[in-house]
Each structure stands twice: as C-alpha cells, then as structure tokens.
Scaffold this active site. Structure first.
Site, mmCIF file in Angstrom:
data_model
loop_
_atom_site.group_PDB
_atom_site.id
_atom_site.type_symbol
_atom_site.label_atom_id
_atom_site.label_comp_id
_atom_site.label_asym_id
_atom_site.label_seq_id
_atom_site.Cartn_x
_atom_site.Cartn_y
_atom_site.Cartn_z
ATOM 1 N N GLY A 212 0.843 -1.204 0.000
ATOM 2 C CA GLY A 212 0.000 0.000 0.000
ATOM 3 C C GLY A 212 0.864 1.233 0.000
ATOM 4 C CG ASN A 213 -0.146 4.564 -1.551
ATOM 5 O OD1 ASN A 213 -0.892 5.373 -1.017
ATOM 6 N ND2 ASN A 213 -0.477 3.885 -2.649
#
Ligand code: CTP
Length: 403
Positions: A212-213
């Site tokens: 993810g980020n």
C-alpha cells in the site's frame, strides 16, 4: 443534493412583524444542509424570540456589539461574521434598516456586519404599502440595488396595518427558492457528473499483509466536497481510508484494490463529464495472493513476485470521448518534466503536480502545495494551503479550461 447543502447563510432579522415567519425559513435551511447564523437588530427581538432562532439554527443568536464576559464585556467580531457567510440575507428588511444600509448608518450589530460583509447581500423588504411606495424608500432601494445588493420583490396582500397592497415580505418558501436560484447561478458545474478517485489501494500479499502507500484520501475528499459546492453530481471512488465517509453526501464507493477501483471507474466513465484521478494507485500487486498467512520460516517466500496493476488514468485517457480528464503527479525529482510527460502519455487535459520535496505537502497532511499544468503545458504554482483551499484552486483552474 440540495443547492444549499453546506452553504453558509448569515441571516439578518430587522424589527418588522414578518420576523415571526423567519423561524420557518431557518428550519428549512437547516433541513437542506445549510449552516445558519442569525443576527438580529434589538427591535427584531421584540417580534421573535432569539431562543427560538438559536435552537433552530443550532447557533448562538447575536444582537449586540458586546456580550457580558467573566470580568468585562466581550466584543462581537462583526468583521469575522461578515467574512464567514456565503450569502447575507436580511429578512425582513424594514424601511428603517434599508435607510440605514443606504446611508452606512452603523447603529447596531446587524448594520456593522452589513457594512463589513464581503459576501453577496440579499434583502427581503417588508413594510406597509405607503412606506414601500414612498419615493425616499424607493430611492434607498435603488441605491442599494445599484451597489450590488440583491433586492427581492415584495408580495401583495393583507398588511399588519389592516390595509392591503404591496409590501409583504416574501413567504419563507419563496425566500428559500430565491436562495436556491442565487446558488444555482453560482453553481457552474450544475448538471455535470464528476468522477473522483482518491486514497491508496491495497494489494494483498496474504490475509494479513498488503502492498500500500501513505495516501490518506484527504485531497480527493476535499475535491469531492468542492465539486458539490459548485453544483456537480459527484461520484467518489476511494480506497481504504480513515476518513469518516458517512459524513459525505455524494455517491461514495469504497474499494480496496487497483483492480476494483478500475472496474468502478470504468462503470461510471461513459456518463462522466469531468474525471479527476487523485488516487495513489499501487502500480504493482503480488503475482500470487496466498490464502493463508505466510510463515516467517517459509523459504519459498523470501522474494515477492509482482505484476503490474491496471493504469486506470491511462485507460480513461485512451477511452476519452468527451470527458475532461485531470491526473495527479506525485514526483520527487524533475517534477515539472515528469508531470508534463504524464499529461501527454495519459492523454490528459490537465495535471496537478505534487512534490514530495515541499514540507507539509502531500500524503497525510492537511495542507498541500500544488502546481496546475494545463494541456498546453502552462504551469500555475500555488502556495501551501489547506487541502480544502487547494481543491478550490484546482476547480478555479478547471473552470478556466473547461468549456
Ligand atoms: N494512476 C492510475 N492508475 C495507476 C497508477 C496511477 O490511475 N495504476 C493515476 C494516479 O491516480 C495519478 C496519475 O495516474 O492521477 C499519476 O500517478 P503517479 O503515481 O504520479 O504516476 P504513475 O503513472 O504511477 O508513474 P510513476 O510511478 O512512474 O511516477
């Protein structure tokens, strides 16, 4: 969505009998999602109870320059009140108050607020028929109209004096439609469908881990709210976020992966007029998603094999028919050059550049610093601002380009 949703209405009440109808207007405004702050002249408080208006508006009602404090009086900041509103409606507006407005007579809090207000002002006159028709009153109304005040008409009918004729304040329903018409004109995106992607995507490795980020989704949500303020019908497609999405009144679809985001985007794309891709979509996902948690000592999983996710924005660019398409570019080096490349390669109409070089800008922050680049490569840099203010800047640029 109501055109009044989220609008800030400053409501001035002056001392006329029609003031007794204003609580109904306040109730209707609140029902439509507007925020209302009431200011009364001292005379108005004889006609309608401030308590009633305070309960209905869910705000304190103000009528004097000062309020008693613990040790000494506290000043009421009429300048801040004037700056708060999207519109200042004065209803009923008596002949006396109309005259005070026309002559800059600052003899109560309402007049001080009027004189310092920066937002548009609308008045609903209410008085006896001869007072209304009097040349001096008509001259005052004409003066105000010439100064840009929206002077509403009066209705005809029975008056408090027992006479009948022109001078009645418009009924609350009619006032409500005047406000809707006003905001309808200031809603340049009315009838337009706007599609916004926001937040990160999560690409699962196993049931407990993902790629993810740090995207929070805040910028996309600010854009969705601003688009609604401008009258658009908004569809927000958003990845996992901590934002309370139940407070939003646009159509919200929550997704987790890039694949899901792409499916939702493409399902809405044909009917979209303006699309803004603010999402930080993961560019890769694990080739295999394990059904069970990968154990620490599993020698087969020391290396993660990745495959590309769909580039949603590039697909929108390739399938563009009539849509106005805006992307975001998050860059850490050669920002302008990279952003301009993305503008061309993804067939965009504009791109919003975020640089992670700027402190307090980008992921997770409540503020952002952007440069807007149009189709011809003209770039407009903006200062560091709240994400809400950035959303306003982005739409003011879009409106310049969007026919
Ligand atoms: N975008 C998208 N789908 C992807 C990747 C990006 O829709 N799979 C969109 C983003 O929402 C953004 C724009 O493309 O509007 C640019 O995203 P960015 O991450 O800056 O660039 P990438 O295209 O991923 O290229 P790179 O990672 O090489 O900078």
């Amino acid at each position: 969505m109501s055109l009044l949703q989220g609008k800030k209405i400053l409501l001035g009440i002056t001392g006329g009998i029609a003031a007794y109808k204003i609580p109904l207007l306040v109730r209707a405004l609140i029902k439509q999602g507007a925020q209302v702050r009431v200011i009364m002249t001292p005379a108005a408080t004889d006609f309608v109870a401030p308590l009633t208006l305070s309960v209905l508006s869910q705000n304190e009602v103000l009528s004097s320059f000062t309020t008693p404090g613990k040790d000494h009086a506290v000043w009421t900041d009429h300048v801040a009140l004037g700056a708060w509103g999207d519109l200042f409606l004065i209803a009923p507006a008596t002949a006396n108050s109309i005259s005070a407005m026309a002559h800059a007579k600052c003899n109560n809090l309402l007049m001080a607020t009027y004189l310092s207000a920066r937002c548009p002002v609308m008045i609903a006159p209410a008085m006896d028929l001869d007072m209304y028709a009097h040349a001096a009153n008509q001259k005052n109304l004409a003066t105000l109209a010439a100064q840009g005040v929206h002077v509403l008409p009066v209705a005809s009918g029975p008056l408090a004096s027992g006479l009948s004729g022109k001078g009645r304040m418009l009924e609350p329903d009619a006032l409500l439609s005047e406000l809707e018409t006003f905001f309808g004109h200031t809603a340049p995106l009315k009838g337009k469908n706007i599609l916004i992607t926001a937040g990160p995507t999560y690409e699962a490795i196993d049931p407990v881990r993902f790629i993810g980020n740090h995207s929070s989704g805040k910028m996309g949500v600010a854009l969705a709210k601003q688009a609604q303020q401008l009258g658009a019908e908004v569809t927000l497609i958003i990845g996992p976020t901590a934002i309370d999405l139940t407070t939003l009144s646009c159509q919200v679809t929550s997704v987790t992966t890039a694949q899901q985001m792409q499916e939702q985007v493409m399902a809405h794309y044909a009917a979209t007029d303006i699309a803004i891709a603010a999402a930080a979509v993961a560019d890769y996902r694990p080739k295999i998603r394990m059904d069970q948690k990968i154990k620490k000592n599993n020698q087969d999983f020391q290396t993660l094999e990745l495959v590309a996710t769909p580039d949603i924005l590039a697909e929108m660019g390739a399938q563009k028919t009539h849509q106005f398409l805006i992307g975001f570019a998050l860059e850490t080096t050669d920002e302008l050059a990279h952003a301009k490349n993305k503008l061309k390669s993804k067939n965009l109409d504009a791109i919003v550049l975020n640089s992670l070089q700027d402190p307090d800008a980008g992921f997770g922050h409540d503020t952002n610093k952007i440069t807007y680049i149009d189709k011809d490569g003209n770039s407009t840099p903006f200062d560091l601002k709240s994400k809400d203010a950035v959303a306003k800047d982005i739409f003011s640029q879009i409106l310049k380009n969007y026919a």
